[in-house]
Structures are given as C-alpha cells and as structure tokens.
Design a protein around this motif. Structure first.
Motif, short mmCIF file in Angstrom:
data_model
loop_
_atom_site.label_atom_id
_atom_site.label_comp_id
_atom_site.label_asym_id
_atom_site.label_seq_id
_atom_site.Cartn_x
_atom_site.Cartn_y
_atom_site.Cartn_z
N SER A 59 -8.13 -4.50 13.48
CA SER A 59 -7.42 -3.24 13.29
C SER A 59 -7.57 -2.70 11.86
CB SER A 59 -5.97 -3.50 13.62
OG SER A 59 -5.17 -2.45 13.20
N PHE A 61 -5.44 -1.24 10.12
CA PHE A 61 -4.25 -1.63 9.39
C PHE A 61 -4.43 -2.99 8.71
CE2 PHE A 61 0.17 -2.88 9.09
CZ PHE A 61 0.78 -1.70 8.78
N VAL A 62 -4.99 -3.94 9.46
CA VAL A 62 -5.23 -5.28 8.93
C VAL A 62 -6.27 -5.20 7.80
CG1 VAL A 62 -5.99 -7.60 9.50
CG2 VAL A 62 -4.68 -6.29 11.17
N PHE A 65 -4.69 -3.93 4.55
CA PHE A 65 -3.87 -4.94 3.88
C PHE A 65 -4.73 -6.05 3.31
CE2 PHE A 65 0.68 -4.19 4.17
CZ PHE A 65 0.65 -2.99 4.85
N TRP A 66 -5.79 -6.37 4.01
CA TRP A 66 -6.70 -7.39 3.52
C TRP A 66 -7.34 -6.93 2.21
CZ3 TRP A 66 -11.30 -9.93 2.58
CH2 TRP A 66 -11.30 -11.29 2.91
N TYR A 69 -4.33 -6.81 -0.50
CA TYR A 69 -3.57 -8.01 -0.87
C TYR A 69 -4.41 -9.28 -0.99
CZ TYR A 69 0.80 -5.50 -0.26
OH TYR A 69 1.83 -4.62 -0.39
N VAL A 70 -5.50 -9.37 -0.23
CA VAL A 70 -6.27 -10.61 -0.24
C VAL A 70 -7.42 -10.56 -1.25
CG1 VAL A 70 -7.60 -12.23 1.14
CG2 VAL A 70 -5.62 -11.10 2.13
N LYS A 151 -5.56 11.62 9.91
CA LYS A 151 -4.25 11.12 10.33
C LYS A 151 -4.04 9.68 9.87
CE LYS A 151 -4.73 12.10 14.63
NZ LYS A 151 -4.30 11.94 16.02
N ALA A 154 -2.41 8.36 6.44
CA ALA A 154 -0.97 8.15 6.25
C ALA A 154 -0.63 6.68 6.03
CB ALA A 154 -0.21 8.69 7.46
N ILE A 155 -1.42 5.77 6.62
CA ILE A 155 -1.05 4.36 6.50
C ILE A 155 -1.28 3.84 5.08
CG2 ILE A 155 -1.51 3.90 8.93
CD1 ILE A 155 -3.88 2.25 8.07
N SER A 157 0.06 4.97 2.65
CA SER A 157 1.38 5.01 1.99
C SER A 157 2.01 3.62 2.00
CB SER A 157 2.28 6.01 2.70
OG SER A 157 2.56 5.58 4.01
N LEU A 158 1.60 2.78 2.96
CA LEU A 158 2.20 1.45 3.08
C LEU A 158 1.70 0.49 1.99
CD1 LEU A 158 2.06 1.17 6.94
CD2 LEU A 158 4.05 1.66 5.54
N THR A 165 2.73 11.12 3.03
CA THR A 165 3.74 10.33 3.73
C THR A 165 4.62 9.55 2.74
OG1 THR A 165 2.14 10.11 5.50
CG2 THR A 165 4.04 8.66 5.59
N GLN A 169 8.68 9.98 2.05
CA GLN A 169 9.63 8.85 2.04
C GLN A 169 10.42 8.84 0.74
OE1 GLN A 169 10.57 7.14 4.50
NE2 GLN A 169 9.21 5.46 5.03
N ARG A 172 12.99 11.40 0.92
CA ARG A 172 14.05 10.92 1.82
C ARG A 172 14.97 9.97 1.06
NH1 ARG A 172 15.25 6.62 5.34
NH2 ARG A 172 13.45 5.43 4.65
#
Lengths: 218, 218
Positions: A59, A61-62, A65-66, A69-70, A151, A154-155, A157-158, A165, A169, A172
C-alpha cells in the motif's frame, strides 16, 4: 477567519508543489519501467516487473511511512516533502508503467515493421513513430492517475507535511471549528481535480485532432 | 540497523488482530460501495433531470476530494450535528462511499454495454420494465463487471491503512502504535508492507483467473 484562510492558502502551496513534483517523478518512472517491461533483455524485464508488482502490492500508505520512518535508520534522512514525493512518485510510477506498456502494445506490429524498413534505431522508433501515437491512448488513463495522485497527496499530512489537509487540521485544533476548514479544503481539492481533468481533456482534443487514432486491430 | 526477530515475533499477535480488522473493514466497505454504487448509477439514469444532475454532482464531488478528508468530516464534523460514529463505523462508511462513486461507473459501463436492440426486443416481447431488467439486462450486464469489481475490492483493501488516521486499530494502526511505543519502525512497518504485498499478489492472481473464467463464460 482571515488567519485560518491564510493558513489554508499556505497549505495549498505545499499541496500544489507536492503534486507537481510527484507527477513529474511518476511520469519519468512510468516510462522507464513501462519500456523496461517491454525490453528484450530478460533481466531488465524482470527488474521492471519486480518494481511494478512491489509498488502496486504494498500500500502507498505503508510506502510513505517506510520512506519517512524507516529510511532514516538506514542513514537516509528525508524531509517530509522528499519522502512524500518519493513514495507518491514511485507508487504512481508503477501504475503509470502499466499504462505505458498497454498503450505501446496497442500500436500495431505494422508500425514497428515500418520502422525496421526505414532503418530507424530503437530510440528513433520510439521517439518519432511509436510514442507519438501511443500518447493519445495514454492520456485518458494518465489523467485519471493524476487526479488520484492529487487526492493521495492528502496522506502526506500524516507525516507532518503542512499541506492543505494538515493546515485544515491545524485550524481545527486552533479554533475548534470543524466544518469550515474541511469544507474549504474539499472545495479546493475539487477545484484542482476539475482543473487537472479539463487540462487532460484539452490535451486529448489537441493531440487527437491532428493525429488519427491508430487502428486497434482486435 | 539490525532486524530484531524477537521484537518482530512479539508484535506479531497484535498485527494479526489488526489484520482481522483490516479485512473486516475492506469487506464491509465493499458491501456499502456496491449498494450505494448501484443507487448512484440508477440515480444518474433517472428520467427526472434534477435527480440525475444532483446525484451526478455529488458523486463527482466525492470522487474529486481525498478519502482522508472525507474520513475527517465523518469523524470530526458529524458529531457537531449529533451524529457520533465509532472510528470503525466512520471508516467503513467513508471507504464505502468514496469507492461507490467509482463502482457506479462500473455499473454504468456494464449497463451501457447492452445494445439498444435488447431493450427494443424486450418491448416487442411485451416484457415490463422490471422483467426486462431482471431477465434480460442484468444477466448480461453482470459478467463483464466482475473483474472490474474485483479490482476495486483489491484497491479498497490497500486503502484501509488510511483508517488508522481516525484511530481505527487495523493493521497499520497497530503497527504504528507498536512503533511509537518502542521507537522501532523497521519491523512493524516492513511487516505490514509484507502483509499487503502477499495478499495483493494472491488477489492479483485470483483476479486473473476470474477474468479468464468470465471470458470463457462470454
């Protein structure tokens, strides 16, 4: 209100640059992997297949993050922007490679044979005969991928990239308003994707107008 | 950096718990997507112009904005008007609704692939609208849709890690939880990647078999 808007507009800048950088990387990678997939050299072909299956299978997403962070543990320190461009570029490059491959395959054998008869080398064939015809077929699926990529930004932002995005937040958290920031950024995302779509449609009409669609023999 | 097997085995049970949630969320989301997708496809075909247009506009808007932002709206904005959803419920609804707009296009293409002659012949045979759909149109429209629907199922599966952003403890949420407790990102994130890769490769193979089957059936 004004402050919220200026925060969001700053996010817009980040989202737009992230989209442009990753689209560019994805486009380059698509052609490299797509042509690699069609190569006569079996090692190149295997490498292209491994790349495509790996990036489509794990994915996005994975992957993001990889990358963020990795990789630092392996000595590769990336900023959120670099990590996001890499993950988005390589992920969408894998999908794009399949588009490139399918479009080039859709060009009839006769075109390749014609190139042989004209004594064009491999790059001349691609540059002057095959790709100009294949690009007309590539445009609609590339357009869909571009909108999906937008689209997906947006991820980022994580991993704390201050894009639309992330800024929404932030607003907000600062103001306690929820509907307003999210409604504003949704309208902005929708506007950008509509803009991307109409741009691709314009390109389709331009390219389709002076080049007849290659006959697709069944 | 070294791969720590002891740590990897220690977090495995929690990741498997998360994997269950991932799979449940994928299937529930898919169920919602195929039902709402049908409603959108039928709404767009409505004789009433205003229904067709407003359904179309809503679907385009959902398709043109990021899933992550939609999840935030479901999770953070809806409580303002008294609708409090659990993270998993919000996630499944968001995932289903977003993909319903894509699946609606699959239905549309399937329905439009049935030639006018079939409709006219049904009328000539004095079949009612209901009978025409049930006995003539749907049985012919479904087989070509199956591979496309399977692809969306796989795509949704790969989107589920996004649900961790609204605190759903699916596999990615569990992995990030374990990583932030120990500051060891390599093992959890890599294992999640491996999980997605294995399932995606198996699914891609099954989808290919399914596609062959459908072709034979036709």
């Amino acid at each position: 209100m004004v402050e919220s808007l200026s925060l969001i507009l700053r996010g817009l800048q980040t989202t737009v640059s992230l989209t442009i950088f990753s689209l560019t990387l994805a486009l380059v990678v698509s052609f490299l992997a797509g042509l690699g997939r069609l190569s006569k050299n079996s090692a190149v072909r295997a490498a292209a297949i491994a790349y495509i299956e790996f990036f489509r299978g794990t994915s996005l997403f994975v992957q993001l993050f990889w990358a963020f962070y990795v990789l630092p543990f392996m000595g590769v320190e990336l900023s959120p922007m670099q990590a996001a461009v890499l993950a988005l570029g390589f992920n969408y490059g894998a999908y794009g490679a399949e588009v490139v491959r399918a479009s080039i395959n859709a060009i009839g054998r006769d075109q390749w044979e014609g190139c042989v008869a004209l004594n064009l080398n491999y790059f001349q064939r691609l540059r002057h005969v095959i790709i100009p015809q294949a690009i007309v077929i590539m445009l609609p699926p590339f357009g869909n991928l571009a909108v999906t990529l937008l689209k997906s930004t947006a991820i980022a932002s994580l991993i704390a990239l201050p894009d639309l995005t992330y800024q929404a937040q932030l607003v907000r958290n600062q103001t306690g308003q929820t509907l307003l920031p999210f409604a504003i950024i949704m309208i902005i995302y929708f506007a950008i994707s509509t803009f991307l779509k109409s741009g691709i449609q314009l390109a389709e009409r331009r390219l389709g107008a002076d080049r007849t669609q290659p006959a697709r023999s069944a | 950096m070294e791969w720590n097997w002891a740590f990897a085995f220690a977090i495995l049970p929690r990741l498997l718990e998360g994997a269950k949630i991932t799979i449940v969320a994928t299937f529930l989301g898919f169920l919602i997507a195929i039902v709402i997708g049908l409603a959108i496809a039928l709404g767009r075909r409505s004789q009433q112009a205003w229904i067709a247009r407003s359904v179309g506009l809503c679907a385009d808007f959902i398709r043109g904005t990021p899933l992550l932002v939609q999840l935030y709206v479901l999770f953070f904005v809806l409580p303002n008007i008294g609708i409090v959803l659990s993270p998993l419920t919000a996630g499944v609804i968001g995932l289903g609704l977003h993909n319903a707009t894509y699946i609606a296009e699959v239905y549309r293409a399937g329905i439009e692939s049935i030639s006018r002659g079939q409709w006219e012949a049904s009328k000539a045979c004095n079949l009612s609208i209901g009978q025409t759909w049930r006995h003539i149109i749907i049985p012919q429209a479904i087989p070509p849709m199956v591979p496309a629907l399977a692809n969306y199922l796989i795509a949704m599966f790969k989107e589920t890690p996004l649900l961790s952003a609204i605190t759903v403890y699916e596999i990615m949420g569990e992995a990030l939880g374990a990583a932030s407790r120990t500051y060891q990102y390599l093992e959890p994130v890599t294992m999640v990647g491996g999980f997605f890769l294995i399932i995606s490769l198996v699914c891609a193979y099954l989808a290919r078999v399914l596609e062959e089957r459908v072709r034979i059936y036709q």
